[in-house]
Design a protein around this motif. Sequence first.
Motif, PDB file in Angstrom:
ATOM      1  N   VAL B  29       1.390  -1.045  -0.545  1.00 40.20           N
ATOM      2  CA  VAL B  29       0.102  -0.403   0.195  1.00 40.20           C
ATOM      3  C   VAL B  29       0.699   1.451  -0.289  1.00 40.20           C
ATOM      4  CG1 VAL B  29      -1.736   1.599   1.465  1.00 40.20           C
ATOM      5  CG2 VAL B  29      -2.389  -0.993   1.060  1.00 40.20           C
ATOM      6  N   VAL B  32       2.354   2.237  -3.603  1.00 38.31           N
ATOM      7  CA  VAL B  32       1.372   2.146  -4.167  1.00 38.31           C
ATOM      8  C   VAL B  32       0.794   3.644  -3.740  1.00 38.31           C
ATOM      9  CG1 VAL B  32      -1.820   2.141  -4.881  1.00 38.31           C
ATOM     10  CG2 VAL B  32       0.110   0.394  -4.695  1.00 38.31           C
ATOM     11  N   GLN B  33       1.491   4.834  -2.439  1.00 38.50           N
ATOM     12  CA  GLN B  33       0.767   6.137  -2.144  1.00 38.50           C
ATOM     13  C   GLN B  33       1.821   6.561  -3.324  1.00 38.50           C
ATOM     14  OE1 GLN B  33       0.628   5.126   1.583  1.00 38.50           O
ATOM     15  NE2 GLN B  33      -0.084   7.084   1.998  1.00 38.50           N
ATOM     16  N   PRO B  35       4.532   5.708  -5.660  1.00 37.81           N
ATOM     17  CA  PRO B  35       5.384   5.253  -6.914  1.00 37.81           C
ATOM     18  C   PRO B  35       6.128   5.877  -7.693  1.00 37.81           C
ATOM     19  CG  PRO B  35       3.217   5.541  -8.005  1.00 37.81           C
ATOM     20  CD  PRO B  35       3.017   5.610  -6.371  1.00 37.81           C
ATOM     21  N   HIS B  36       6.725   6.756  -7.784  1.00 36.77           N
ATOM     22  CA  HIS B  36       7.449   7.770  -8.156  1.00 36.77           C
ATOM     23  C   HIS B  36       8.383   7.865  -7.554  1.00 36.77           C
ATOM     24  CE1 HIS B  36       4.036  10.311  -6.479  1.00 36.77           C
ATOM     25  NE2 HIS B  36       5.359  11.151  -6.463  1.00 36.77           N
TER      26      HIS B  36
END
Lengths: 312, 235, 653
Positions: B29, B32-33, B35-36
Motif C-alpha cells: 500500500v 502504491v501511495q 510509486p514515483h
Amino acid sequence: MTTPVGDKAAPVIETKGLSRRFGRHEAVRGLDLAVPRGSVFGFLGLNGAGKTTTIRMLLGLLRPTDGSASVLGMDPANDGVAIRQRVGYVAERQKMYDWMTVGETIGFVKSFYPTWKDALADDLLRRFGLDPKAKMGSLSVGMNAKVALLLALAHEPELLILDDPTSGLDVVVRREFLESIVQVIHEAGRTVFFSSHFVHELERVADWVAIIHEGRLVASQSLSAWRVRTKRLRLIFDGQVPAQVSVPGRLSTRRHEHELVVTTQSFDDAALQSARATGASSIEVLDLSLEDIFVEVVGGQSHASVAVERMA
Amino acid sequence: MRALLWKEWREKRLLVVLAPVASILGFVVSLVQSPHYLDRACSDGLVVASLMWPVFALLIGAGMMANERDRGTHPFLLSQPIPRSRLWLAKLTAQIAVLCIGMLISVGVCAGMSAFLAPQAVLMRDSSDMRLSAFLTVNFFAGAVLVSSFSARPLITIAGGLLVGLLMALLEVGMLLGLAGVLFLTLSIRHIGDIAVVCTMASLSAVFAVFALGLSRALILSDEVGRTNWLTRWS
Amino acid sequence: MKALLWKEWRETRLLILVAPVASAIIVAVFFVAHLSRAMAVPPVDFRLVMDVTWVAIWPLSAVLVGAGMLANERERGTHAFLFSHPIGRVRLWTAKVLVHVPILGLTMLLSLGVSVSATLLVSANPRLEAKSDPVIFAFLTLGFYAGAALMSSVTSRVILAIGGGILVGLVQYGIMQALSWPMAFVGIPHQDLMCVGVLAGFAVVALWTSLRVLMRDEVGSRRGHARPLITATIIGLIALPTVVLAATYLCLVRPRTDVLYLQQVVPSPDGARIALVSGGNNPVLNWIWLVDSGTGQSEPLWRGFSMNWSPDGGRLAFVSNEGFAGFPRSDGSHRLWIGDWRARRRQEVQLPELPGYASQPWGLLCPPAGETAAVSGLYIPLDSEARRSGVRHFTMLFRFGEWNRPLGALDFRSSIKQWADNGTQLVHTDHSKGEVLMLSADGKHRVLPFSPLPDQGYAIASEAGPMVAAVSGSGKKDSELRQEWRIEVLNIRNGLKRSMSVNARYVRARLSPDGRWLAIGVPNAVTIYSVDSMSPRMGPLAIGSLHEADRGELAGEGVRYALAWRRDSQYLALASTRTLRILDPSAGRCVSETSLSWLSIPQSASRPYWWPQVWWLSEDKLLVQWADELWTLRTDGTERRCIFPPKRQRVVP
C-alpha cells in the motif's frame, strides 16, 4: 411400512426422499418419514446415524441436498422462521449465553414467539426450581437442560422437537423431563418428535417409532406394531441344529448346541410356520423390549450390509 | 510437551500466514501511495509493515487462555495430566515462535521486494520507527498474554491487551524520564546518547514483559476449572 | 428485535472504551516521551495524536466490533441456539449492524474528544488542525468494520475474523490509494468525495456480502459461503475500481473546451497564429491550443504547459506530464515534448543526464530569435547534506533541437529569466544571493556587476540588444506605501552602467528589444527614457488617477495597463483598461490613441483581479489578453475581434 394412526389429518412432519451430503459423506439418504399429528414420535438411531442432521433439516437450519420436507404444512427451506415459531426445539446440550441470567435468557427468547405465555413460563420456572437471577454459565448440565426445555415449552408449540435432550442428565432430571413432556402430550393436538438414546424411556412415552441407520430409514411404525412384529424365536432341537434356517424378516441368528435363537422383524403366522418347518422340537416366542428391538434392528442392518458385501 | 506444541501450532498456523500477509499488504500500500519515489516508498513501506507487528502481537498473545475458555476446551485442557507450568510454557513458546516467524517472513519479503524494486534504497535510514514498533510489539504481546490468562472473551482480551500494553509503555517511558531526571540531578548529565536510550528502553521493556509473563504464569498455575473469580466474571 | 439489540449491546458495549482510553494513554505516552526527549518524539500536538488514533486505534476498534458478527457465536457454540429460534436472518444481521455502527461512531467521537481535551491539557501551544481528513478515515474505519463483519460471518474463530478483517481493511485502503492517483487530478473537493465514495462502496459490498453469507449459513455446514464471497471479491477488486477509473477517465481525458483561464499566451514568431495554454488547478488540466489570429479558428492540440515556439514557428516545445491514455504519468514527472503542429504529431525529447535525482523539466523558454532554448526544472540533490535544503532548480541551455548536448547549466533556488542579445544570453536573478547572473551560449556564466538585489528586485534584458537592467526597491515605504526604486542599466558588451531612481509604489520596467529605450511604468503613469542618457524622452504619460476605481481596479493601485514594444523597437503599445495608445519615442509623440472602454470587465470569479496583456502580432495588429479573452485589433482600434475562447468569439463594430 408406514401406517397412519388416529384420524386422517395430514402428518405434522412429512419427508420425501430427504437427503443430505457433507462432501462425500452421505449423512441422510432418501428419508421418507410421516409423523402423525398428535403422536409421540420416537426417532431412534446410533450416534452418527443422521438424527441431528434430519432434525436440522426439518427446522430449516440445514438445506437438503435432495428430496423435500414439510413441517406443519410448510417447507423448512423457505418458511423456516414461521415453522420455528410454532415448534419447540430442545437440542442436545444446548449452549446458551453464559453471561445472561436465566431471567434474561427467558426475556431474550420470549420476544421471538408471539404465542409465549408468561404465566406458563413462571410456572415452569417454579416447577423446575430455577433461579431467575442465576447466570447461565453457573448452571449445571441438568439445570441448563431444564432451561432449554422451559424455553421450548413456554410458547405452547404445536410441535415439540427434541434432539437427545436428556443426554448427560441424571435420573431425577430425566424423570422431570419426561413428566413435562407427558403433560404436553396430554394436551390435544400436540405432537412430539423425540430423538433419544435412552430407548427404554422413549418406550414409555412413544407411540410411534422410526429407526434410522447410516442415514437410511430402516422402518417406521407404531410401537405396538414393532412389538407385535419383532419377536425372538427360541428353537430347541433334539438333534443337530440345522445349518440353514429360513425365517422371513430374519434379523439375527444365534446358534447354541441344541438351540437356535432367531430374531425376526416380521413375525406373523407364516413366520411361525416356517419356524415349525425347521423341525424344532419346541418353539418359544419371546417379546422384546424396544431396546432389544433397536439393537437387533440396527445390528441386523449392519449384518445385512456385511452380507450384501459378501454376496457382491 | 511435543503434543502440546503440535496442538498450539495447528491452531495458530493460520496466524503465521495472516500476520506477514498484513505486513506485506501494508508495504504494498505504501508503494502504491508514492510509486514515483520508489526508494522512499520502500523505506516507508518497511515502517508500515513493521507497524503491523504490534497489532498481530496482540492477536497472537490473546491466544493464551481466553479462546480456550470461550470455546469451552478449558476444562479439557486443564484436566490433562500435564503440569500447568508446562502447559503455559508450551503455549508461550508457540506464540513467540509464531510471532517471530511472522515477523521474519514479513521483514524478509518486504526487504526482498525493496531490494528488487529500488536497489539503492537506503532501507534503515531512519530506524526510530522500527524501534517504536519493536517496543510496542513486546509490550502489546506481554499485555495480551497477561489479560488472556484470566479473561474468557477473546474480544475483551485483545482490547484489554492493547490497553495494558499501552499502560506498560507509558510506565516504561515514565521510568526513562525518571531515570533521565535522576541522572541530571545527580551527575548533571543533560544529554543521554541514542544507544543509551535504546538500551534502557529495551531493558525496561524486557523487565516489564518478564513481569507480565510471570504474572500470567502465576495465574495459569492457580487457575481452576469452573472458578468464577471476579476477574473472569467481569471479563 | 429489541431483544436482539439488547443482547448485542450487552455483549459489545465494553468495546466503546477501547479507543478513548487508548487515545488518552497515547497522549500520555507522547507527553512523557517528549519530556524525556527519548526516542526522538516530537511534542504532543493534535496532528500527531490524531494521526495515530485515526490510523491505528479506530481501525482496530472497528475490527474488534465487527468480529462480533458471527464468529464469536460460532466459537462459543451459541450459533445453533441463536439460529434455532424463529428469527429472520435479515433481522439478526440488521440488529447486529444497528448496534455495531453506533457503537463505532460513539467510540470514534469519544476518542476524538479525549484526544482533543488531552492535547489541550498537555501541550504548550496546541494547534488543532489535523493533517489527514477525518471523514475519509471515518469511512475507512467503517470499511475495516465491514471487512471484519464479513470475515466473521465466514469463519468460526474470532482471532481469524479479526486478522482477516485487518487484511480486508488494508486491501480497501490500498485500492483507494491506488485509485487516488487518477482521482487526484479531478480536483478537490471531488477527489475527497470520490475517496469517500470508494470507501463507502467497499463497506457496502462487504456488509451486503456478510448478510448474504449469513442468509445462506447452515448450522453444521460451511457450504454456501463461496458464492457470495466470490461475488464480493469480483465487485470489490474489479468492478468498483473499474467504475471509478472509467468515471475519472471521462471527467479527465476529454479535452476541456470550457476554458478556465488563460495561463500562457505566446504568439508565433510570424504572428499568424497564437499558441496558448488554458489552465486548471492542476498541470494535467492544461491544454495547448492553437488559434489562428486571422480567422479565429482554434483547436486544442495537446496536454501541456510552459510552451514556446521554435524559432521558425514550425514546432512547439512544451512540458507535459501526460502519460498513458491521457492520465498523468504514474511517477508524476514531467517531460519535454516537441510537437509539429502542422502534422499534429509530437515527440518526447530525451534530455541528457540532468543533475541530481528525480529531476524533471518544469519550464521551457525559447527566445523569438536565436537558436537556444532554456530548460528549467526541479531536482533533488544526490548528497544528503544538500538534500536538506529541499528541492532545487536548475536551468540548462540547449541549442534548439540539439537536446543531447547542453550548452551550460545553472543551479540555484529561484529563477527569473530573460533573454538578451539575440537569444545568446540568458539572464537569471538569484534572490538568495541577490545576484544577477548571465548564462552564455558558450556555457559560461558570470555575475553581472549590479548592486545586491533585495527580494522585491528583478532584472530585465533587451531581447536583441546587449542591455540588462536591474530594478531594486529600498524597502522603506512611506505613508502612501511608496518606496525608492533604483534602476541600473548595464551594457554587457562594454560594461557601461547607468542608474536612476524613481519614487513610486511599484515600478514596471521594459527595455526595448534593441536596448535603446527603457519604459518605466508606475501607478497611473508611464515614462520612456533613453538608455544612453537616462533622461526621459516621453512622458510621464498619465493613464488615470490613483483614486479611480470604476473599472474594477482596487482603489489605490491605479489603472491596470500593459506595455509591449514592437519587435523593431519603434513603437510601444500601452494598453490600459481605458485606452490604447501607440507611442513613438524616436519621434517623441503618441501616434494613435483609441478608447478601450467598449471592452467589458468580466465579473468572473476565476480571476477577480487581472492585468491586461498585449503583444504585437504584426506591424499594425495587436493581440490583447483581456481577463480570459483574447482580442485582436488594429493599432488604430478598428477591426476588434474576440478570437478566443471559441464560445465567446465575436466582432465589435
